[in-house]
Design a protein around this motif. Structure first.
Motif, PDB file in Angstrom:
ATOM      1  N   ASP A 195      18.121 -18.528  -8.956  1.00 35.66           N
ATOM      2  CA  ASP A 195      18.826 -19.623  -8.290  1.00 35.66           C
ATOM      3  C   ASP A 195      18.331 -19.791  -6.858  1.00 35.66           C
ATOM      4  O   ASP A 195      18.152 -20.911  -6.372  1.00 35.66           O
ATOM      5  CB  ASP A 195      20.343 -19.370  -8.279  1.00 35.66           C
ATOM      6  CG  ASP A 195      20.976 -19.496  -9.653  1.00 35.66           C
ATOM      7  OD1 ASP A 195      20.301 -19.973 -10.589  1.00 35.66           O
ATOM      8  OD2 ASP A 195      22.159 -19.106  -9.781  1.00 35.66           O
ATOM      9  N   GLN A 196      18.107 -18.678  -6.177  1.00 33.27           N
ATOM     10  CA  GLN A 196      17.629 -18.720  -4.797  1.00 33.27           C
ATOM     11  C   GLN A 196      16.266 -19.412  -4.721  1.00 33.27           C
ATOM     12  O   GLN A 196      16.043 -20.255  -3.851  1.00 33.27           O
ATOM     13  CB  GLN A 196      17.541 -17.317  -4.217  1.00 33.27           C
ATOM     14  CG  GLN A 196      17.056 -17.286  -2.781  1.00 33.27           C
ATOM     15  CD  GLN A 196      16.847 -15.879  -2.264  1.00 33.27           C
ATOM     16  OE1 GLN A 196      16.538 -14.965  -3.023  1.00 33.27           O
ATOM     17  NE2 GLN A 196      17.011 -15.704  -0.971  1.00 33.27           N
ATOM     18  N   LYS A 197      15.366 -19.066  -5.633  1.00 34.71           N
ATOM     19  CA  LYS A 197      14.047 -19.702  -5.651  1.00 34.71           C
ATOM     20  C   LYS A 197      14.171 -21.206  -5.858  1.00 34.71           C
ATOM     21  O   LYS A 197      13.481 -21.999  -5.210  1.00 34.71           O
ATOM     22  CB  LYS A 197      13.165 -19.093  -6.740  1.00 34.71           C
ATOM     23  CG  LYS A 197      12.671 -17.707  -6.413  1.00 34.71           C
ATOM     24  CD  LYS A 197      11.835 -17.133  -7.539  1.00 34.71           C
ATOM     25  CE  LYS A 197      11.412 -15.708  -7.234  1.00 34.71           C
ATOM     26  NZ  LYS A 197      10.665 -15.113  -8.354  1.00 34.71           N
ATOM     27  N   LEU A 198      15.061 -21.615  -6.760  1.00 32.07           N
ATOM     28  CA  LEU A 198      15.293 -23.034  -7.018  1.00 32.07           C
ATOM     29  C   LEU A 198      15.800 -23.726  -5.752  1.00 32.07           C
ATOM     30  O   LEU A 198      15.317 -24.800  -5.381  1.00 32.07           O
ATOM     31  CB  LEU A 198      16.291 -23.209  -8.161  1.00 32.07           C
ATOM     32  CG  LEU A 198      16.699 -24.636  -8.490  1.00 32.07           C
ATOM     33  CD1 LEU A 198      15.505 -25.427  -9.016  1.00 32.07           C
ATOM     34  CD2 LEU A 198      17.827 -24.632  -9.504  1.00 32.07           C
ATOM     35  N   HIS A 199      16.754 -23.101  -5.064  1.00 37.87           N
ATOM     36  CA  HIS A 199      17.306 -23.696  -3.851  1.00 37.87           C
ATOM     37  C   HIS A 199      16.269 -23.755  -2.726  1.00 37.87           C
ATOM     38  O   HIS A 199      16.239 -24.725  -1.962  1.00 37.87           O
ATOM     39  CB  HIS A 199      18.556 -22.940  -3.392  1.00 37.87           C
ATOM     40  CG  HIS A 199      19.722 -23.086  -4.328  1.00 37.87           C
ATOM     41  ND1 HIS A 199      20.212 -24.303  -4.733  1.00 37.87           N
ATOM     42  CD2 HIS A 199      20.488 -22.157  -4.946  1.00 37.87           C
ATOM     43  CE1 HIS A 199      21.230 -24.132  -5.557  1.00 37.87           C
ATOM     44  NE2 HIS A 199      21.410 -22.835  -5.709  1.00 37.87           N
ATOM     45  N   ILE A 200      15.444 -22.751  -2.641  1.00 37.38           N
ATOM     46  CA  ILE A 200      14.375 -22.755  -1.629  1.00 37.38           C
ATOM     47  C   ILE A 200      13.408 -23.906  -1.899  1.00 37.38           C
ATOM     48  O   ILE A 200      12.994 -24.616  -0.977  1.00 37.38           O
ATOM     49  CB  ILE A 200      13.647 -21.397  -1.590  1.00 37.38           C
ATOM     50  CG1 ILE A 200      14.562 -20.342  -0.949  1.00 37.38           C
ATOM     51  CG2 ILE A 200      12.326 -21.499  -0.839  1.00 37.38           C
ATOM     52  CD1 ILE A 200      14.028 -18.923  -1.048  1.00 37.38           C
ATOM     53  N   THR A 201      13.074 -24.116  -3.167  1.00 35.83           N
ATOM     54  CA  THR A 201      12.194 -25.222  -3.543  1.00 35.83           C
ATOM     55  C   THR A 201      12.840 -26.562  -3.198  1.00 35.83           C
ATOM     56  O   THR A 201      12.188 -27.454  -2.636  1.00 35.83           O
ATOM     57  CB  THR A 201      11.865 -25.159  -5.050  1.00 35.83           C
ATOM     58  OG1 THR A 201      11.244 -23.907  -5.333  1.00 35.83           O
ATOM     59  CG2 THR A 201      10.952 -26.298  -5.476  1.00 35.83           C
ATOM     60  N   LYS A 202      14.125 -26.706  -3.524  1.00 38.76           N
ATOM     61  CA  LYS A 202      14.832 -27.954  -3.216  1.00 38.76           C
ATOM     62  C   LYS A 202      14.911 -28.164  -1.706  1.00 38.76           C
ATOM     63  O   LYS A 202      14.750 -29.288  -1.226  1.00 38.76           O
ATOM     64  CB  LYS A 202      16.248 -27.933  -3.805  1.00 38.76           C
ATOM     65  CG  LYS A 202      16.298 -28.132  -5.294  1.00 38.76           C
ATOM     66  CD  LYS A 202      17.730 -28.131  -5.789  1.00 38.76           C
ATOM     67  CE  LYS A 202      17.826 -28.375  -7.279  1.00 38.76           C
ATOM     68  NZ  LYS A 202      19.233 -28.364  -7.739  1.00 38.76           N
ATOM     69  N   LEU A 203      15.163 -27.106  -0.964  1.00 37.56           N
ATOM     70  CA  LEU A 203      15.235 -27.203   0.496  1.00 37.56           C
ATOM     71  C   LEU A 203      13.899 -27.654   1.075  1.00 37.56           C
ATOM     72  O   LEU A 203      13.850 -28.535   1.936  1.00 37.56           O
ATOM     73  CB  LEU A 203      15.648 -25.863   1.100  1.00 37.56           C
ATOM     74  CG  LEU A 203      15.702 -25.792   2.623  1.00 37.56           C
ATOM     75  CD1 LEU A 203      16.711 -26.784   3.187  1.00 37.56           C
ATOM     76  CD2 LEU A 203      16.024 -24.376   3.064  1.00 37.56           C
ATOM     77  N   SER A 204      12.834 -27.066   0.590  1.00 36.24           N
ATOM     78  CA  SER A 204      11.502 -27.440   1.061  1.00 36.24           C
ATOM     79  C   SER A 204      11.215 -28.912   0.767  1.00 36.24           C
ATOM     80  O   SER A 204      10.702 -29.640   1.620  1.00 36.24           O
ATOM     81  CB  SER A 204      10.456 -26.549   0.401  1.00 36.24           C
ATOM     82  OG  SER A 204       9.173 -26.926   0.787  1.00 36.24           O
ATOM     83  N   SER A 205      11.568 -29.347  -0.419  1.00 38.84           N
ATOM     84  CA  SER A 205      11.370 -30.743  -0.803  1.00 38.84           C
ATOM     85  C   SER A 205      12.204 -31.667   0.078  1.00 38.84           C
ATOM     86  O   SER A 205      11.723 -32.714   0.541  1.00 38.84           O
ATOM     87  CB  SER A 205      11.748 -30.927  -2.270  1.00 38.84           C
ATOM     88  OG  SER A 205      11.696 -32.274  -2.642  1.00 38.84           O
ATOM     89  N   THR A 206      13.433 -31.287   0.337  1.00 36.80           N
ATOM     90  CA  THR A 206      14.312 -32.097   1.183  1.00 36.80           C
ATOM     91  C   THR A 206      13.794 -32.155   2.613  1.00 36.80           C
ATOM     92  O   THR A 206      13.839 -33.211   3.253  1.00 36.80           O
ATOM     93  CB  THR A 206      15.748 -31.526   1.154  1.00 36.80           C
ATOM     94  OG1 THR A 206      16.205 -31.488  -0.197  1.00 36.80           O
ATOM     95  CG2 THR A 206      16.709 -32.373   1.976  1.00 36.80           C
ATOM     96  N   GLN A 207      13.289 -31.035   3.109  1.00 40.27           N
ATOM     97  CA  GLN A 207      12.724 -31.025   4.462  1.00 40.27           C
ATOM     98  C   GLN A 207      11.495 -31.928   4.549  1.00 40.27           C
ATOM     99  O   GLN A 207      11.314 -32.634   5.544  1.00 40.27           O
ATOM    100  CB  GLN A 207      12.373 -29.591   4.880  1.00 40.27           C
ATOM    101  CG  GLN A 207      13.588 -28.749   5.197  1.00 40.27           C
ATOM    102  CD  GLN A 207      13.246 -27.291   5.455  1.00 40.27           C
ATOM    103  OE1 GLN A 207      12.288 -26.760   4.906  1.00 40.27           O
ATOM    104  NE2 GLN A 207      14.074 -26.633   6.267  1.00 40.27           N
ATOM    105  N   SER A 208      10.660 -31.914   3.523  1.00 41.85           N
ATOM    106  CA  SER A 208       9.482 -32.793   3.496  1.00 41.85           C
ATOM    107  C   SER A 208       9.912 -34.256   3.494  1.00 41.85           C
ATOM    108  O   SER A 208       9.352 -35.083   4.223  1.00 41.85           O
ATOM    109  CB  SER A 208       8.628 -32.513   2.263  1.00 41.85           C
ATOM    110  OG  SER A 208       8.093 -31.225   2.311  1.00 41.85           O
TER     111      SER A 208
END
Length: 92
Positions: free
Chosen positions: A47-60
């Motif tokens: 779940d953490q990896k998924l959230h990190i990926t989503k966070l990175s995408s949102t930041q971009s």
């Protein structure tokens, strides 16, 4: 004297077996709990990896929108007009 040794070991044997069974049961319970925690930990890491990926995408996406906004602000300022309150009156 040999009889007293035999009596002592005979009395102790059930207690030792009982204590061993209690320790073994406690170990098995701890092992099962460790397995449950391991499964839970693996799920949380996923779940953490998924959230990190989503966070990175949102930041971009946020950075792209900031850049777009920076480009639009000057053109907005150049085209905006200063309106007076009388020109906004719809009753005229």
């Amino acid at each position: 004297m040999a009889d007293s040794m035999d009596d002592y070991s005979t009395i102790e044997e059930p207690e030792v077996n009982s204590e061993f069974e209690e320790v073994l049961e406690a170990f098995n319970e701890m092992h099962e709990e460790a397995q449950r925690l391991s499964i839970s930990n693996n799920k949380l890491r996923s779940d953490q990896k998924l959230h990190i990926t989503k966070l990175s995408s949102t930041q971009s996406e946020l950075e792209k929108l900031r850049q777009e906004n920076e480009k639009l602000v000057p053109s907005y300022k150049a085209t905006s007009c200063v309106c007076t309150s009388t020109s906004l009156n719809m009753d005229d």
